[in-house]
Design an enzyme around this catalytic site. Sequence first.
Site, PDB file in Angstrom:
ATOM      1  N   GLU A  33       0.853  -1.198   0.000  1.00  0.00           N
ATOM      2  CA  GLU A  33       0.000   0.000   0.000  1.00  0.00           C
ATOM      3  C   GLU A  33       0.883   1.239   0.000  1.00  0.00           C
ATOM      4  N   LEU A  38      -3.794   2.188   5.825  1.00  0.00           N
ATOM      5  CA  LEU A  38      -4.461   1.104   5.095  1.00  0.00           C
ATOM      6  C   LEU A  38      -5.947   1.439   4.892  1.00  0.00           C
ATOM      7  N   GLY A  39      -6.617   0.683   4.033  1.00  0.00           N
ATOM      8  CA  GLY A  39      -8.074   0.838   3.899  1.00  0.00           C
ATOM      9  C   GLY A  39      -8.548   1.433   2.587  1.00  0.00           C
ATOM     10  N   VAL A 179     -24.446   9.025  -7.003  1.00  0.00           N
ATOM     11  CA  VAL A 179     -24.360   8.713  -5.577  1.00  0.00           C
ATOM     12  C   VAL A 179     -23.544   9.742  -4.796  1.00  0.00           C
ATOM     13  N   ILE A 180     -22.358  10.082  -5.304  1.00  0.00           N
ATOM     14  CA  ILE A 180     -21.498  11.005  -4.559  1.00  0.00           C
ATOM     15  C   ILE A 180     -22.149  12.383  -4.483  1.00  0.00           C
ATOM     16  N   GLU A 199     -27.297  18.163 -13.708  1.00  0.00           N
ATOM     17  CA  GLU A 199     -27.191  16.787 -14.206  1.00  0.00           C
ATOM     18  C   GLU A 199     -27.443  16.756 -15.708  1.00  0.00           C
ATOM     19  N   GLY A 268     -18.524  10.426 -11.908  1.00  0.00           N
ATOM     20  CA  GLY A 268     -18.067   9.043 -12.039  1.00  0.00           C
ATOM     21  C   GLY A 268     -16.602   8.877 -11.675  1.00  0.00           C
ATOM     22  N   ARG A 269     -16.184   7.605 -11.588  1.00  0.00           N
ATOM     23  CA  ARG A 269     -14.803   7.275 -11.260  1.00  0.00           C
ATOM     24  C   ARG A 269     -14.246   6.339 -12.325  1.00  0.00           C
ATOM     25  N   HIS A 441     -42.890  -6.473  15.622  1.00  0.00           N
ATOM     26  CA  HIS A 441     -43.585  -5.197  15.630  1.00  0.00           C
ATOM     27  C   HIS A 441     -43.149  -4.402  16.837  1.00  0.00           C
TER      28      HIS A 441
HETATM   29  P1  FAD Z   1      -9.683   1.193  -3.328  1.00  0.00           P
HETATM   30  O1  FAD Z   1     -10.492   1.315  -2.098  1.00  0.00           O
HETATM   31  O2  FAD Z   1      -9.653   2.352  -4.257  1.00  0.00           O
HETATM   32  O3  FAD Z   1      -8.204   0.872  -2.831  1.00  0.00           O
HETATM   33  C1  FAD Z   1      -7.135   0.772  -3.684  1.00  0.00           C
HETATM   34  C2  FAD Z   1      -5.874   1.024  -2.906  1.00  0.00           C
HETATM   35  O4  FAD Z   1      -4.779   0.609  -3.694  1.00  0.00           O
HETATM   36  C3  FAD Z   1      -5.620   2.496  -2.574  1.00  0.00           C
HETATM   37  O5  FAD Z   1      -5.410   2.664  -1.203  1.00  0.00           O
HETATM   38  C4  FAD Z   1      -4.368   2.841  -3.364  1.00  0.00           C
HETATM   39  O6  FAD Z   1      -3.509   3.748  -2.681  1.00  0.00           O
HETATM   40  C5  FAD Z   1      -3.706   1.486  -3.498  1.00  0.00           C
HETATM   41  N1  FAD Z   1      -2.828   1.364  -4.660  1.00  0.00           N
HETATM   42  C6  FAD Z   1      -3.148   1.576  -5.961  1.00  0.00           C
HETATM   43  N2  FAD Z   1      -2.108   1.312  -6.747  1.00  0.00           N
HETATM   44  C7  FAD Z   1      -1.106   0.918  -5.933  1.00  0.00           C
HETATM   45  C8  FAD Z   1       0.239   0.530  -6.159  1.00  0.00           C
HETATM   46  N3  FAD Z   1       0.747   0.466  -7.380  1.00  0.00           N
HETATM   47  N4  FAD Z   1       0.996   0.223  -5.083  1.00  0.00           N
HETATM   48  C9  FAD Z   1       0.494   0.293  -3.817  1.00  0.00           C
HETATM   49  N5  FAD Z   1      -0.769   0.643  -3.555  1.00  0.00           N
HETATM   50  C10 FAD Z   1      -1.553   0.952  -4.600  1.00  0.00           C
HETATM   51  N6  FAD Z   1     -18.846   2.109  -1.843  1.00  0.00           N
HETATM   52  C11 FAD Z   1     -19.766   1.485  -1.094  1.00  0.00           C
HETATM   53  O7  FAD Z   1     -19.979   0.284  -1.272  1.00  0.00           O
HETATM   54  N7  FAD Z   1     -20.475   2.154  -0.132  1.00  0.00           N
HETATM   55  C12 FAD Z   1     -20.287   3.468   0.093  1.00  0.00           C
HETATM   56  O8  FAD Z   1     -20.933   4.044   0.964  1.00  0.00           O
HETATM   57  C13 FAD Z   1     -19.334   4.156  -0.688  1.00  0.00           C
HETATM   58  N8  FAD Z   1     -19.112   5.467  -0.491  1.00  0.00           N
HETATM   59  C14 FAD Z   1     -18.169   6.100  -1.247  1.00  0.00           C
HETATM   60  C15 FAD Z   1     -17.986   7.467  -1.045  1.00  0.00           C
HETATM   61  C16 FAD Z   1     -17.051   8.139  -1.801  1.00  0.00           C
HETATM   62  C17 FAD Z   1     -16.859   9.614  -1.575  1.00  0.00           C
HETATM   63  C18 FAD Z   1     -16.259   7.439  -2.744  1.00  0.00           C
HETATM   64  C19 FAD Z   1     -15.204   8.158  -3.538  1.00  0.00           C
HETATM   65  C20 FAD Z   1     -16.441   6.094  -2.957  1.00  0.00           C
HETATM   66  C21 FAD Z   1     -17.408   5.408  -2.213  1.00  0.00           C
HETATM   67  N9  FAD Z   1     -17.651   4.058  -2.400  1.00  0.00           N
HETATM   68  C22 FAD Z   1     -18.611   3.421  -1.660  1.00  0.00           C
HETATM   69  C23 FAD Z   1     -16.896   3.264  -3.381  1.00  0.00           C
HETATM   70  C24 FAD Z   1     -15.791   2.475  -2.658  1.00  0.00           C
HETATM   71  O9  FAD Z   1     -14.949   3.369  -1.974  1.00  0.00           O
HETATM   72  C25 FAD Z   1     -15.004   1.664  -3.673  1.00  0.00           C
HETATM   73  O10 FAD Z   1     -15.873   0.859  -4.434  1.00  0.00           O
HETATM   74  C26 FAD Z   1     -14.000   0.768  -2.956  1.00  0.00           C
HETATM   75  O11 FAD Z   1     -13.117   1.524  -2.169  1.00  0.00           O
HETATM   76  C27 FAD Z   1     -13.214  -0.079  -3.967  1.00  0.00           C
HETATM   77  O12 FAD Z   1     -12.301  -0.872  -3.284  1.00  0.00           O
HETATM   78  P2  FAD Z   1     -10.940  -1.365  -3.960  1.00  0.00           P
HETATM   79  O13 FAD Z   1     -10.288  -2.228  -2.949  1.00  0.00           O
HETATM   80  O14 FAD Z   1     -11.222  -1.914  -5.284  1.00  0.00           O
HETATM   81  O15 FAD Z   1     -10.077  -0.056  -4.206  1.00  0.00           O
HETATM   82  P1  NAI Z   2     -22.195   8.036 -10.603  1.00  0.00           P
HETATM   83  O1  NAI Z   2     -21.882   7.188 -11.753  1.00  0.00           O
HETATM   84  O2  NAI Z   2     -22.989   7.514  -9.467  1.00  0.00           O
HETATM   85  O3  NAI Z   2     -22.987   9.332 -11.108  1.00  0.00           O
HETATM   86  C1  NAI Z   2     -22.478  10.205 -12.068  1.00  0.00           C
HETATM   87  C2  NAI Z   2     -23.585  11.147 -12.491  1.00  0.00           C
HETATM   88  O4  NAI Z   2     -23.003  12.175 -13.254  1.00  0.00           O
HETATM   89  C3  NAI Z   2     -24.637  10.458 -13.368  1.00  0.00           C
HETATM   90  O5  NAI Z   2     -25.914  10.831 -12.938  1.00  0.00           O
HETATM   91  C4  NAI Z   2     -24.314  10.996 -14.762  1.00  0.00           C
HETATM   92  O6  NAI Z   2     -25.432  11.049 -15.598  1.00  0.00           O
HETATM   93  C5  NAI Z   2     -23.788  12.388 -14.406  1.00  0.00           C
HETATM   94  N1  NAI Z   2     -22.936  12.995 -15.420  1.00  0.00           N
HETATM   95  C6  NAI Z   2     -21.981  12.379 -16.161  1.00  0.00           C
HETATM   96  N2  NAI Z   2     -21.395  13.285 -16.992  1.00  0.00           N
HETATM   97  C7  NAI Z   2     -21.988  14.483 -16.747  1.00  0.00           C
HETATM   98  C8  NAI Z   2     -21.819  15.794 -17.273  1.00  0.00           C
HETATM   99  N3  NAI Z   2     -20.930  16.041 -18.233  1.00  0.00           N
HETATM  100  N4  NAI Z   2     -22.595  16.781 -16.799  1.00  0.00           N
HETATM  101  C9  NAI Z   2     -23.506  16.550 -15.823  1.00  0.00           C
HETATM  102  N5  NAI Z   2     -23.718  15.314 -15.297  1.00  0.00           N
HETATM  103  C10 NAI Z   2     -22.956  14.307 -15.740  1.00  0.00           C
HETATM  104  O7  NAI Z   2     -20.776   8.607 -10.125  1.00  0.00           O
HETATM  105  P2  NAI Z   2     -20.302   9.259  -8.761  1.00  0.00           P
HETATM  106  O8  NAI Z   2     -21.439   9.843  -8.011  1.00  0.00           O
HETATM  107  O9  NAI Z   2     -19.156  10.119  -9.121  1.00  0.00           O
HETATM  108  O10 NAI Z   2     -19.796   8.000  -7.942  1.00  0.00           O
HETATM  109  C11 NAI Z   2     -18.704   7.202  -8.414  1.00  0.00           C
HETATM  110  C12 NAI Z   2     -18.764   5.819  -7.875  1.00  0.00           C
HETATM  111  O11 NAI Z   2     -18.581   5.779  -6.485  1.00  0.00           O
HETATM  112  C13 NAI Z   2     -20.078   5.150  -8.191  1.00  0.00           C
HETATM  113  O12 NAI Z   2     -19.828   4.112  -9.086  1.00  0.00           O
HETATM  114  C14 NAI Z   2     -20.584   4.630  -6.906  1.00  0.00           C
HETATM  115  O13 NAI Z   2     -20.891   3.285  -7.005  1.00  0.00           O
HETATM  116  C15 NAI Z   2     -19.447   4.834  -5.908  1.00  0.00           C
HETATM  117  N6  NAI Z   2     -20.039   5.373  -4.689  1.00  0.00           N
HETATM  118  C16 NAI Z   2     -20.903   4.587  -3.983  1.00  0.00           C
HETATM  119  C17 NAI Z   2     -21.538   5.069  -2.880  1.00  0.00           C
HETATM  120  C18 NAI Z   2     -22.504   4.214  -2.166  1.00  0.00           C
HETATM  121  O14 NAI Z   2     -22.530   3.024  -2.419  1.00  0.00           O
HETATM  122  N7  NAI Z   2     -23.307   4.740  -1.257  1.00  0.00           N
HETATM  123  C19 NAI Z   2     -21.310   6.425  -2.385  1.00  0.00           C
HETATM  124  C20 NAI Z   2     -20.419   7.179  -3.227  1.00  0.00           C
HETATM  125  C21 NAI Z   2     -19.800   6.629  -4.314  1.00  0.00           C
END
Ligand code: FAD
Ligand code: NAI
Length: 462
Positions: A33, A38-39, A179-180, A199, A268-269, A441
């Site tokens: 990492e 971590l995490g 979602v974000i 949006e 999006g991501r 209930h």
């Molecule tokens: P990540 O959690 O992204 O972890 C990858 C790790 O790998 C990172 O720590 C990075 O530093 C490390 N890494 C990468 N390349 C290397 C390298 N070459 N060497 C060493 N280390 C490296 N999902 C949910 O299910 N519920 C939620 O409520 C939720 N809320 C979210 C809120 C936000 C604001 C965001 C941005 C995301 C949210 N997500 C949520 C999505 C969730 O965070 C991701 O789906 C999840 O973290 C993915 O896990 P992962 O292990 O694939 O990768």
């Molecule tokens: P998202 O994919 O949920 O939403 C992106 C939104 O942006 C969509 O509604 C899309 O139509 C819109 N969009 C795209 N291009 C645009 C543009 N040019 N102009 C205006 N709107 C546009 O992506 P988000 O919210 O960034 O989240 C990324 C990922 O993180 C998701 O895949 C989600 O699964 C994960 N995540 C999950 C959470 C949870 O499980 N509670 C919380 C936060 C993130």
Amino acid sequence: MSQYDVIVIGSGPGGYVAAIRCAQLGLKTACVEGRETLGGTCLNIGCIPSKALLHASHQLHEAEHNFAKMGLKGKSPSVDWPQMLAYKDDVIGQNTKGIEFLFKKNKIDWLKGWGSIPEAGKVKVGDDIHEAKNIIVASGSEPTSIPNVSIDEKIVVSSTGALELGKVPKKMVVIGAGVIGLELGSVYARLGTEVQVVEFLDTITPTMDKEVSKSFLRLLKKQGLSFTLGAAVQGVETTKTKAKVTYKLRKDDSEHTVDADVVLVSTGRKPYTDGLGLEALGVEMSDRGQIKTDAHWQTNVKGIYAIGDCIDGPMLAHKAEDEGMAAAEVIAGKHGHVNYGVIPSVIYTHPEVASVGATEEELKAEGRAYKVGKFSFMGNGRAKAVFAGDGFVKLLADKETDRILGAHIIGPAAGDLIHEICVGMEFGASAEDIALTCHAHPTFSEAVREAALACGDGAIHS
Ligand code: FAD
Ligand code: NAI
């Protein structure tokens, strides 16, 4: 040079869970990492910190809107933003330290630094090369932006910057109603920020069941968030302290501008695989930058596996975790399995929104004969007692067999209630199975049972 059975690259929910399961199955395991803790995204800058801020801001909302109704009088609390951020950081710290403890407990070596794969069977971290019979890539994802919008993490922020703003902004424009955008938009709206969500599509949370997303939009508007739908953002200009967002309405091509103190880009991501050396190894990638794997999470290069956000599928922590456990089991010679048809998704706003399985729109498109059982939380005594009567449970079941095909919940504790349906679906349950199960209930879960009853002879309390 040290030798391992498995080296996991990345310690997010995918990577750390994979590492723990590998160690539990008797494999000598290390996890690389590069971050200081971590995490991964989830614990440091994702799921956990966002839920801490959602919790804190929800408490404020309750104090402002519901305390007096229950006879709890007095001045409602004011926001001490630095303290709220400190609370959030403390929650992150407790969780990331928890993973460090689990690594020690399971004798997993944390290889600190950024890893790369110079050749199959080898992982380089700093100047050290480690040997591994198997490598699991769990490198996660990073935020994307859109043309003419550059993120500086101060005025134009991704979720990462939005979790540590210097102050609560007066006006925030959120680009993207996913979602974000809706979770973090809710946080700031509750703290007093004027939040405008812009949006591209004509609906929010586009992949959600339409009935739920319509109701969700109405409830968020009631909470003060404003929405500009069908709007294509053209660009964002910034000064030292302000931003100007320009967008065109798709219906008439008219151009508009809006000023903001902070712009949150949540469109999006994308997978993060920089610096791993995958291209040189010949690891196949999709055109969306995801690492391609077979049904056992192995890439086209033997001994290199990939899981989580860096491969195909929903970018969710629990999906990454399940793949982490399954890949570990495959490597240990067992039968790892993930049922991609039963992965719940939850939005942690108020009310929460949760879903699993097919949406009604998907069933219609498939031409599947289905029935709908719906129940409003207005008919649930517990929900009414806690001012949570908004929302409903919607259950979709096969018309002939009664087998549950999907569930969509907007309402109190939706993110927990959905799991009753997930377990049911894993066991191939019918709506009647849920309807015949005694539910305590007064609980919110009675609404799930009532929706199941509505799939048959009818709900009792509607
Ligand atoms: P990540 O959690 O992204 O972890 C990858 C790790 O790998 C990172 O720590 C990075 O530093 C490390 N890494 C990468 N390349 C290397 C390298 N070459 N060497 C060493 N280390 C490296 N999902 C949910 O299910 N519920 C939620 O409520 C939720 N809320 C979210 C809120 C936000 C604001 C965001 C941005 C995301 C949210 N997500 C949520 C999505 C969730 O965070 C991701 O789906 C999840 O973290 C993915 O896990 P992962 O292990 O694939 O990768
Ligand atoms: P998202 O994919 O949920 O939403 C992106 C939104 O942006 C969509 O509604 C899309 O139509 C819109 N969009 C795209 N291009 C645009 C543009 N040019 N102009 C205006 N709107 C546009 O992506 P988000 O919210 O960034 O989240 C990324 C990922 O993180 C998701 O895949 C989600 O699964 C994960 N995540 C999950 C959470 C949870 O499980 N509670 C919380 C936060 C993130």
